[in-house]
Design a protein around this motif. Structure first.
Motif, PDB file in Angstrom:
ATOM      1  N   ASP A  59      -7.113  -9.949  25.552  1.00 43.82           N
ATOM      2  CA  ASP A  59      -7.185  -8.699  24.812  1.00 43.82           C
ATOM      3  C   ASP A  59      -7.426  -7.562  25.802  1.00 43.82           C
ATOM      4  N   ILE A  60      -7.457  -6.354  25.279  1.00 43.24           N
ATOM      5  CA  ILE A  60      -7.440  -5.181  26.155  1.00 43.24           C
ATOM      6  C   ILE A  60      -8.674  -5.128  27.067  1.00 43.24           C
ATOM      7  N   ASP A  61      -9.792  -5.675  26.610  1.00 41.24           N
ATOM      8  CA  ASP A  61     -11.003  -5.649  27.447  1.00 41.24           C
ATOM      9  C   ASP A  61     -10.833  -6.457  28.725  1.00 41.24           C
ATOM     10  N   LYS A  62      -9.923  -7.452  28.677  1.00 42.46           N
ATOM     11  CA  LYS A  62      -9.714  -8.313  29.844  1.00 42.46           C
ATOM     12  C   LYS A  62      -8.476  -7.907  30.637  1.00 42.46           C
ATOM     13  N   PHE A  63      -7.811  -6.838  30.220  1.00 36.03           N
ATOM     14  CA  PHE A  63      -6.588  -6.436  30.912  1.00 36.03           C
ATOM     15  C   PHE A  63      -6.951  -5.878  32.286  1.00 36.03           C
ATOM     16  N   PRO A  64      -6.278  -6.347  33.372  1.00 40.59           N
ATOM     17  CA  PRO A  64      -6.738  -6.006  34.728  1.00 40.59           C
ATOM     18  C   PRO A  64      -6.665  -4.517  35.079  1.00 40.59           C
ATOM     19  N   ILE A  65      -5.696  -3.786  34.522  1.00 43.51           N
ATOM     20  CA  ILE A  65      -5.545  -2.377  34.921  1.00 43.51           C
ATOM     21  C   ILE A  65      -6.322  -1.494  33.948  1.00 43.51           C
TER      22      ILE A  65
END
Ligand SMILES: [Zn+2]
Length: 517
Positions: free
Chosen positions: A390-396
């Protein structure tokens, strides 16, 4: 994002008559995210590994104990009802719903019968998958009750005992009952998706269907048009639907089955008792379970152990003040503030609050809402799905993406080069180099991606290229448009990262201008 279920041909319809209306009402049960249960101090946590540890004499239904209402549960319930545009009752009470079941040790459930704390609300739902219009689905009532425990049956067929886990008994449960305003199985799914989005935005429930925090029963029948007469078929309640896809498929199946049944039996509403049907996930069919109890079978009466609740203006104002911006309002604001299409705004909002926050941060930082929406709904979402994060784990981070997008607006980078940088940032993140503004500049330098859009830097090269290619320049002067392509290519080979638009413009000015001179 909404996953579409392919429209199936009604499996059993033997008649081609299409002149009917589908009438659906949904009953949704949602567990509230309180620390403790609704009438005792036991912890409210999904904990199937350790059955019966979150219990006390109150939720075990021991004689002589007294329930005490959890104020936080009531506040979350009020919050939800306000967000669903409900009217709030100033006086509400608790009733006992009597029935016998092994997961209900008191032999009654504390619920709300004739005076629920809220009624007459609505929820707006997209009218189709393209979000072209909105439809308002009425809410009959929202009431608060306690959940029952869970019976665990041995499914190996070896005849082991059934067990009861009472960890769940006494969990605060909201019942949200829609009016029969829903007109198709797909609309039922959209209603549930929007409701789930609203509840998670409010933070009142995690709506985890696998853990049973959100459960749905669906009532459905058909209104058939035969000449001037409208005939209603018997209402069926489909239970145990444990995914939105199951809701849609089960209702699609019921449409065909009810048409078929009407053709063979002629049964109308009222001819037979209301039926409860289950959903067989594997065979994708509904099956008859039992006749449905009427309210009178439950022998409701006011719970003498709990005082009625009065709701003051002050409390209502307080809770109204705690409401966040709701998904529908945010969708509309995104459309206006960032110039997004209804579709893009919906794709962003429907991903949940954190994703919308991410988009908004990118849009504000790069000062280009449409560009931010394009990247977030396409590149970011695609990578998230591929990586199953999910977005919290997205690298950028939103700030780093905005830093990259600003370079496109400032004509320092082409969109294509920005995509290359984006891909390299992700590859770097996978091998231990975290993305950062510095890393973005480094990639641009190392790969020579910087866009040269300084006319002064291009001037000399362009003059030299025209001088070397007199024939091509003359062809262009004489109206052969394609000739310019060769010249642009030659300039670009000499100045890597030259802005092609600027090169074209400068070449034309020089060739046409020199003719005039
Ligand atoms: Zn307890």
């Amino acid at each position: 994002m909404a996953k579409r279920v392919a429209q199936r041909v009604e499996p059993m319809a033997t008649d081609t008559t299409k002149d009917y209306t589908v009438v659906i009402g949904l009953e949704v049960h949602v567990q509230l995210l309180t620390k403790t249960k609704v009438f005792c101090g036991c912890v409210n946590l999904f904990n199937p590994e350790n059955p019966n540890v979150q219990t006390c004499p109150v939720c075990l239904g021991m004689p002589g104990v007294l329930p005490v209402m959890n104020r936080e549960a009531f506040r979350l319930a009020l919050k939800t009802a306000l967000a669903l545009n409900c009217r709030i009752a100033r006086f509400t009470k608790w009733d006992r719903k009597q029935y016998y079941y092994p997961d209900l040790p008191k032999n009654y459930q504390i619920s709300q019968y004739d005076l629920p704390f809220s009624h007459d609300g609505w929820l707006e739902v997209a009218s189709d998958e393209e979000f072209s219009e909105k439809r308002r689905i009425g809410i009959i009532r929202v009431h608060l009750e306690e959940d029952a425990g869970k019976n665990l049956h041995d499914e190996t067929g070896r005849g082991t005992d059934s067990r009861v886990d009472l960890n769940r008994a006494g969990t605060p449960l909201l019942e949200i009952v829609s009016k029969p305003d829903i007109r198709s199985p797909a609309e039922a799914r959209r209603y549930l998706e929007e409701l789930k989005l609203l509840l998670t935005y409010l933070g009142v429930s995690d709506c985890n269907m696998q853990e049973g925090s959100l459960r749905c029963d669906a009532n459905i029948n058909l209104h058939l048009q035969e000449g001037d007469e409208t005939i209603a078929t018997p209402i069926v309640e489909v239970k145990n639907l444990n995914s939105f896809r199951a809701v849609e498929l089960a209702l699609q199946y019921e449409v065909g089955r009810q048409l078929d049944e009407f053709r063979s039996t002629g049964h109308r509403l009222g001819d037979v008792p209301k039926q409860t049907r289950g959903w067989d996930e594997k065979r994708e069919i509904t099956f008859g379970q039992r006749g449905k109890e009427e309210a009178s079978d439950y022998r409701y009466f006011p719970d003498p152990d709990l005082v009625p609740v009065t709701v003051s203006d002050k409390l209502l104002e307080e809770i109204r003040g705690e409401l966040c911006e709701l998904p529908a309002a945010r969708r509309e604001r995104f459309r206006q503030q960032y110039g997004l299409s209804q579709y893009d705004a919906s794709v962003i909002i429907d991903q949940g609050r954190r994703f919308a926050d991410y988009f908004e941060r990118v849009a504000q930082e790069c000062e280009d809402g449409k560009q931010a929406a394009n990247w977030v709904t396409q590149d970011v979402l695609r990578e998230m799905n591929q990586r199953k994060v999910d977005i919290d784990k997205f690298p950028i981070s939103a700030d780093d993406l905005a830093f990259l997008l600003k370079k496109i607006s400032a004509r320092e980078l082409t969109t294509k080069s920005a995509r290359d940088v984006f891909a390299e940032l992700l590859a770097g993140a996978d091998s231990g180099t975290p993305p950062s503004a510095g890393r973005i500049d480094q990639i641009i330098n190392e790969r020579g991606l910087a866009l040269v859009s300084d006319a002064g830097q291009l001037e000399g090269v362009i003059t030299a290229v025209i001088a070397r290619n007199e024939k091509a320049a003359n062809d262009f002067r004489n109206g052969k448009q394609a000739a310019i392509g060769r010249l642009i290519g030659e300039v670009m080979r000499e100045v890597k990262g030259a802005d092609p638009k600027l090169v074209r413009q400068m070449l034309i000015e020089k060739i046409v201008g020199s003719e005039e001179a």
